[in-house]
Every structure is written in structure tokens, then in C-alpha cells.
Design a protein around this motif. Structure first.
Motif, PDB file in Angstrom:
ATOM      1  N   MET A 110       7.315  -1.799   2.053  1.00  0.00           N
ATOM      2  CA  MET A 110       7.801  -1.306   3.336  1.00  0.00           C
ATOM      3  C   MET A 110       7.132   0.033   3.647  1.00  0.00           C
ATOM      4  O   MET A 110       7.139   0.935   2.816  1.00  0.00           O
ATOM      5  N   THR A 118      11.299 -11.193  11.769  1.00  0.00           N
ATOM      6  CA  THR A 118      10.503 -10.020  12.128  1.00  0.00           C
ATOM      7  C   THR A 118       9.782 -10.279  13.451  1.00  0.00           C
ATOM      8  O   THR A 118       9.881 -11.367  14.024  1.00  0.00           O
ATOM      9  N   ILE A 151       6.485  -4.363   7.103  1.00  0.00           N
ATOM     10  CA  ILE A 151       6.783  -5.049   5.844  1.00  0.00           C
ATOM     11  C   ILE A 151       5.566  -5.884   5.472  1.00  0.00           C
ATOM     12  O   ILE A 151       4.902  -6.457   6.338  1.00  0.00           O
ATOM     13  N   GLN A 153      16.804   0.662   4.392  1.00  0.00           N
ATOM     14  CA  GLN A 153      17.006   0.578   5.830  1.00  0.00           C
ATOM     15  C   GLN A 153      18.073   1.555   6.314  1.00  0.00           C
ATOM     16  O   GLN A 153      17.983   2.068   7.444  1.00  0.00           O
ATOM     17  N   TYR A 210       9.754  -0.156  10.556  1.00  0.00           N
ATOM     18  CA  TYR A 210       8.758  -0.088   9.483  1.00  0.00           C
ATOM     19  C   TYR A 210       7.907  -1.347   9.480  1.00  0.00           C
ATOM     20  O   TYR A 210       8.211  -2.331  10.174  1.00  0.00           O
TER      21      TYR A 210
END
Length: 488
Positions: free
Chosen positions: A344, A400, A370, A229, A368
Motif C-alpha cells: 500500500m 478498487t 494497492i 486504513q 492509496y
């Protein structure tokens, strides 16, 4: 039965055909469905006839190109599967730098074709995925940060609508339909029979990136998530990566990175310095042709798998506690699982430079995608693996936002909102315009899924995996008084 099939053209497969058992299969062999008829179409006329036939006989439609829908939505019990995989003509207009393809082409076919002319293409990683389904769902691939999603290169689509008529959609004609078909997923508005893409500039070489980390522990996997990240915040847009933490029967706990860089190998090594500095990095960073790179990446995909997966979009950094919990999700594989992992898929770059409302793909500004997955080999472990996924999904959902329609999950509580965000209502309105009778429906379609009692009258006892009736010397097949010529 002859009368029942009257009007269908193309190569027809029914449950009485010896090739039915294989013909009905999709990529995810964990899902076993039993269509009434599969028709392999060779041209627009075959597709149009199939749509008209389905309406006359009340048999629901499913549309199949590569057959990779993770939840099996390109198939269905007692349905007519319109298979367009044989429609794979391609043409390049080098004056316009445009590629025209029929709706059944796969990633591998496109890569081989465009590379022969020196072009790359923003396609997907799996070679057998159909380009139409891939691009209509948005189209994440290892060129997306440099060239955009697959749908961003689309200039025009041609589809067969609910009446069996041909519609051409682009920015000037049926622009609302063209907007919807760039991100809202395949199978909702009609059968795509051809597409035109703008091609990227020609390239001589790209750099393939492969990094593996074996014999790691959960703490190292959590630290890897932090490296990922942080790296992505300032990453050169010419590079797109997949990263993964996983737990496999072969490797135990491990990690990997795969990607393509549109530049030189030495520059790629500098860009990847943070990953190369991690303990145990075993890497190959090598310049090669675009075709060589995508072929190597695609070579790891098997012809089929049994799996359950769920996807989400990530918009923020995970905390130390969250990263540890994510790594903990795969510390133990479910019974029978040979692989459990969290992948990812990098976004940003050109993907985020296009406006949120410019296409139906809503999650432009996510960092991104996941993806949580488990794979098993023996069918007796299917339910255990599905429970493993559903038990972990609530935590993943809590940290998320939204799900990727090309990586569907059948247990989403509000799938329209999850896949399309605030675009969902617009898409429902466009659906009413272009498919008012909801002919193109499936369990997570934009319209409610259709179920036809008429179809059930003709649906045989299932499963049926063997031929019934004699086969004569000419190759004709006769079953229960009905006769057709098998062209398979």
C-alpha cells in the motif's frame, strides 16, 4: 547494413554485438524482448536523428531511460530502442530553487546531486528508476504527501517530437502537452530530453521509519490492513508510508512499514503509535539526512527481478470480510515464487490538494495505491506465477477503481480508462495533435501500437545471444558485410 544504419548517431548496439544480450535487458527479467537496434544517445541531436531514422526505415520506436517499465514497454521485438540513460547532466539554479536535468537521470543521481546542496527531492524509492518516466507517470514517492507527486514539481519539459524537432512545453507554451505529460506516462508524446523541477525547501534532517512484523498469521495481516486504513485518515501530511503484507520464502507471513517524516524522530514515534502498538513490532525510527534515508530505503532493491504485478487505487475502507479476503490472496505463494505480497502506497496530503483536472494524473483523491506482486527466480515458473496474478486480479478489481500507469498490467481490459479515467479522451486528442502519425507507440500507449512490416525485413532470427563474425584488433566489428565501430 552500413546503408541501413546511415543517419543514426550515438553508440549503436545490434543483435550481432557481444554486449547485446545484456544491453537489451530491462529491470523485469521475466520479460525477454529482442530489439533490432539499441542506440545510446548522448544529446538531443542523437535523439532527433534516431526519430528521423525510424520514420525513414519504418522501424517502431521504444524509449528507454531506467528500463523499469514493469511490462517491458521500453523495449520491443524488432524495434529501435532510443536509450537516453547517458543523458544525465544536472544543474541547480539556487536563485530560483529549480533543478534542471537531462532525460536520462535516475533517482539515485538526482538524490546525490540535490542533497549536496541541502535539498530533498520528491522522487521514487528505487534508485535506478529513470526520473523522466517516474515523473511523467505521476510519480509516487516517499515525499509525495508533503511535496506532491513528482509531476507536481515539474515546471518545464523539452522533448523531441515525431518529426525530430525540439519542443519546449510549460504553462505558457504548448500548455496542453505540458498538462498531458504530467501523469499520462512516458513514451506517448515524444522523447523527453530535459526537465525543470521546482525544488522543495532545504532540510537538515528527516526521520526514517522502519517497522517489521515477523511470524504473523493471515488474521494479523487482515488486522494490519485495518490499522493502515484508519491511520491514514488523519495522518500528518509530512509523513508518507509504504506498508506491506507479504509471504516470502525467507520470512513466511510477515508485514512491514517504511517511510519518511519531515520532522523530528520523537514526533514520528507519536504519529506511528498505532503501528508500534501492534504485536511484534520491531522498529527503527531515526533522524538522519535525506540522502541517508533514501539510500537506506533504496538499498533493498536488487539490480533486476523476475516478477508479475498489478496495481489499483483505493478510495474507500475495506470491510472486515474484504480485508480477510485480501490477506487470503497471498496466503499461498504460486509454485516457484520466493515472494508474494500486497503493498500500500499512501496518497492524500499535498497529492489531493491539487485539482483532479490540473494535471493528467486522474486519481488525486484516492486514499492509496494497492499493488499485488509475485517474484520468482527460475524461468520455468513464469507462467504459473502469471496465472496466480491473473486469477486474483478480478477480486482486486472488484473492490478498487483504476490502475496506476507507472505500475502497469498488460492484461487490463480497458487500459485507457483504467489508467486515465475521464482524462482518456482528452489525452487521445492531445496525442493526435503532437503525434498524428502515432510514431511513439507501444502495447498500452495512448495511440494504438504500431507494427511495421518493414522492420521485420531486417529483424534477425531471435533469440541471438552470441557474436557472429570476427573482431579485429582495433575493436572494429564486421558482420555479414557491414561494419561499424563499437564504442561500448
Amino acid at each position: 547494413m552500413n546503408d541501413f544504419l546511415c543517419g543514426l548517431t550515438g553508440d549503436i548496439v545490434t543483435p550481432f554485438d557481444p554486449v547485446y544480450s545484456e544491453a537489451k535487458q530491462g529491470f523485469n527479467r521475466a520479460i525477454q524482448l529482442f530489439p533490432l537496434i539499441i542506440v545510446y544517445c548522448s544529446d538531443e541531436r542523437d535523439v532527433s536523428n534516431a526519430v528521423i531514422w525510424s520514420r525513414r526505415n519504418g522501424v517502431p520506436i521504444r524509449i528507454r531511460s531506467g528500463g523499469h517499465n514493469y511490462e517491458g514497454y521500453s523495449n520491443g521485438n524488432c524495434t529501435l530502442v532510443i536509450d537516453i540513460s547517458r543523458m544525465n547532466y544536472m544543474y541547480i539554479d539556487e536563485c530560483l530553487n529549480q533543478l534542471s536535468v537531462q532525460g536520462g537521470v535516475t533517482n539515485r543521481q538526482v538524490y546525490n546531486f540535490v542533497s549536496s546542496k541541502g535539498y530533498p527531492f520528491p522522487g521514487g524509492t528505487c534508485p535506478t528508476v529513470g526520473v523522466s518516466g517516474y515523473s511523467l507517470g505521476g510519480g509516487w514517492g516517499l515525499s509525495c504527501r508533503n511535496f506532491g507527486l513528482g509531476c507536481d514539481s515539474l515546471e518545464e519539459i523539452v522533448l523531441v517530437n515525431y518529426e525530430g524537432a525540439i519542443i519546449k512545453a510549460n504553462r505558457e507554451n504548448h500548455c496542453d502537452l505540458f498538462w498531458a505529460c504530467r501523469g499520462a506516462g512516458g513514451g506517448n508524446f515524444g522523447v523527453i530530453v530535459s526537465m525543470t523541477f521546482n525544488l522543495p525547501p532545504k532540510v537538515e534532517n528527516v526521520t526514517l521509519i522502519e517497522i517489521d512484523y515477523l511470524n504473523v498469521d493471515s488474521q494479523e495481516q487482515a488486522e494490519f490492513l485495518d490499522t493502515w486504513q484508519e491511520w491514514l485518515k488523519t495522518a500528518d501530511k509530512r509523513i508518507t508510508l509504504i506498508s506491506r503484507i507479504y509471504n516470502s520464502a525467507e520470512d513466511g507471513l510477515a508485514m512491514l512499514v517504511r517511510g519518511i517524516f519531515y520532522g523530528e524522530a520523537e514526533a514520528a514515534k507519536q504519529i506511528m503509535a498505532e503501528f508500534l502498538a501492534l504485536d511484534g513490532a520491531d522498529y527503527n525510527i531515526e533522524s538522519m539526512t535525506f540522502l541517508e534515508a533514501v539510500t537506506i530505503i533504496g538499498s533493498v532493491y536488487p539490480p533486476s527481478e523476475k516478477f508479475q504485478s498489478v496495481s489499483r487505487f483505493v478510495f474507500r475502507d475495506f470491510t472486515c470480510v474484504e480485508r480477510a479476503k485480501l490477506a487470503g490472496l497471498i496466503r499461498e505463494r504460486p509454485q516457484g515464487s520466493v515472494f508474494a505480497g500486497i503493498s500500500m502506497y499512501a496518497l492524500g496530503g499535498r497529492v489531493s490538494e491539487i485539482g483532479t483536472d490540473d494535471t493528467a494524473f486522474y486519481y488525486r483523491h484516492a486514499n492509496y495505491i494497492i499493488w499485488l506482486e509475485t517474484i520468482w527466480e527460475e524461468s520455468i515458473y513464469a507462467e504459473e506465477n502469471r496465472k496466480w496474478t491473473s486469477n486474483r486480479f478480478p477480486y482486486l478489481k472488484a473492490i478498487t477503481t483504476g490502475s496506476y500507469v507507472n505500475f502497469p498490467y498488460g492484461r487490463l481490459p480497458d487500459y485507457l480508462k483504467e489508467y486515465y479515467g475521464i482524462h482518456a479522451n482528452i489525452l487521445k486528442n492531445i496525442k493526435k495533435i503532437y503525434d498524428p502519425l502515432n510514431i511513439f507507440s507501444f502495447p498500452q500507449g495512448i495511440g494504438k501500437s504500431a507494427c511495421s512490416n518493414h522492420a521485420a525485413l531486417y529483424c534477425p532470427t531471435l533469440p541471438l545471444d552470441k557474436t557472429e563474425g570476427p573482431i579485429d584488433q582495433s575493436g572494429d566489428i564486421r558482420h555479414r558485410g557491414f561494419r561499424y565501430v563499437s564504442k561500448r
